[in-house]
Design a protein around this motif. Sequence first.
Motif, PDB file in Angstrom:
ATOM      1  N   MET A   1      23.961   8.189  15.507  1.00 31.93           N
ATOM      2  CA  MET A   1      25.209   8.721  16.044  1.00 31.93           C
ATOM      3  C   MET A   1      25.132   8.736  17.572  1.00 31.93           C
ATOM      4  O   MET A   1      24.095   9.031  18.152  1.00 31.93           O
ATOM      5  CB  MET A   1      25.457  10.131  15.518  1.00 31.93           C
ATOM      6  N   ARG A   2      26.255   8.426  18.192  1.00 30.21           N
ATOM      7  CA  ARG A   2      26.329   8.428  19.653  1.00 30.21           C
ATOM      8  C   ARG A   2      27.277   9.523  20.109  1.00 30.21           C
ATOM      9  O   ARG A   2      28.369   9.672  19.561  1.00 30.21           O
ATOM     10  CB  ARG A   2      26.829   7.073  20.161  1.00 30.21           C
ATOM     11  N   LEU A   3      26.869  10.263  21.119  1.00 31.38           N
ATOM     12  CA  LEU A   3      27.727  11.275  21.706  1.00 31.38           C
ATOM     13  C   LEU A   3      28.683  10.579  22.664  1.00 31.38           C
ATOM     14  O   LEU A   3      28.265   9.946  23.633  1.00 31.38           O
ATOM     15  CB  LEU A   3      26.888  12.315  22.435  1.00 31.38           C
TER      16      LEU A   3
ATOM     17  N   TYR B   1      29.558  13.480  18.240  1.00 34.85           N
ATOM     18  CA  TYR B   1      28.626  12.491  17.706  1.00 34.85           C
ATOM     19  C   TYR B   1      29.412  11.600  16.749  1.00 34.85           C
ATOM     20  O   TYR B   1      29.937  12.069  15.737  1.00 34.85           O
ATOM     21  CB  TYR B   1      27.472  13.185  16.987  1.00 34.85           C
ATOM     22  N   THR B   2      29.526  10.327  17.099  1.00 37.86           N
ATOM     23  CA  THR B   2      30.429   9.409  16.411  1.00 37.86           C
ATOM     24  C   THR B   2      29.669   8.237  15.833  1.00 37.86           C
ATOM     25  O   THR B   2      28.687   7.764  16.406  1.00 37.86           O
ATOM     26  CB  THR B   2      31.508   8.903  17.393  1.00 37.86           C
TER      27      THR B   2
ATOM     28  N   SER C   1      24.566   2.926  12.942  1.00 44.67           N
ATOM     29  CA  SER C   1      24.225   4.317  12.665  1.00 44.67           C
ATOM     30  C   SER C   1      23.620   4.531  11.282  1.00 44.67           C
ATOM     31  O   SER C   1      22.974   5.546  11.045  1.00 44.67           O
ATOM     32  CB  SER C   1      25.467   5.205  12.827  1.00 44.67           C
TER      33      SER C   1
ATOM     34  N   ASN D   1      27.999  19.146  17.087  1.00 46.29           N
ATOM     35  CA  ASN D   1      29.109  18.918  18.009  1.00 46.29           C
ATOM     36  C   ASN D   1      29.454  20.175  18.802  1.00 46.29           C
ATOM     37  O   ASN D   1      29.775  20.097  19.989  1.00 46.29           O
ATOM     38  CB  ASN D   1      30.336  18.426  17.241  1.00 46.29           C
TER      39      ASN D   1
ATOM     40  N   ALA E   1      26.867  20.472  21.488  1.00 50.38           N
ATOM     41  CA  ALA E   1      27.061  19.465  22.532  1.00 50.38           C
ATOM     42  C   ALA E   1      28.193  19.831  23.478  1.00 50.38           C
ATOM     43  O   ALA E   1      28.204  19.422  24.644  1.00 50.38           O
ATOM     44  CB  ALA E   1      27.336  18.103  21.896  1.00 50.38           C
TER      45      ALA E   1
END
Length: 228
Positions: free
Chosen positions: A1-3, A15-16, A21, A116, A119
Motif C-alpha cells: 500500500m502507498r500513502l 494507504y491506497t 500491492s 489511515n 497517518a
Amino acid sequence: MRLAPVPALPEIQLYTAHPGSGLRRLVDPHQGADDDAVEPVDDAPQPPPPYWAYPWAGGAVLARYILDHPQSVAGRRVLDLGAGSGLVGIAAAKAGASAVIAAEIDRNGVAAIGLNALANGVEITIVDKDITTGPPPAVDLVLAGDVFYGREVALRVIPFLDRCLAAGIEVLVGDPRRNDLPLSRLRLLAEYQVPDFGDAKGAATRPSGVFWFEPEDLLARRGKAQSL
C-alpha cells in the motif's frame, strides 16, 4: 500500500492499492505475491478487490463537503457508517468533530482505518460489527457514504437511518446516484465531480451528491400540501 493524497482531497492521505500491492491475496489466497502486477486473462474470473483500499465517490464527496463546511461537524459526535478506509471519519475529525466513531465489519478495513487515522494525525474509535441491526449510538450526526450499493444493503440501512432520525440524529448521505439510492428521501445539498471506485483510469469524473436524509412523514406532509 502507498500513502497518497486522495483525488479531490489533497488534505487527506490514504494507504491506497496499486498494481504491486498484492491485495488480491486477501480475497484469493491462491494468488502469488506478484500476481497483481500481471495482466489478468480476459476470460478468467477475477476476485473483487478489497473495497476499503480505494476511495469511493460517495465518501469522497462527503469528505469534501465536510472540509468545505466544517461547521457541519464542528463540536459534534459523528458516526462514519460503513467506513471502509475511514476517509469520511478522518475528514470529520480534521474539521473539528468532538468525537468520531467508524463502523466497519471487514477486519482488514478495520486495520486500514487505524493506519489511515494515524497517518492523518486524528483519533477515531472503531466499531468492528454491524451496528445497523441495533439502536443508534450516542452521536449527533451520521455520515453515510456509499451505503446504497445494493438492494439488500439498502433495505438493511434505511430502517437504521430511520431509527437515527427518530432519536434526533441528523443523517448526511454521499452517493453518485446508484440504482438503490432512495432519492425520494433525499434533499440535495451539494454536488462535486469526483472519480468513483471501479472507473477506468483516466475516465471522466461524474457528479456525485451530498444529501440530507429526510423522515418519511416529511415527504407525506409535503405531498399533502402540494395536493391542496
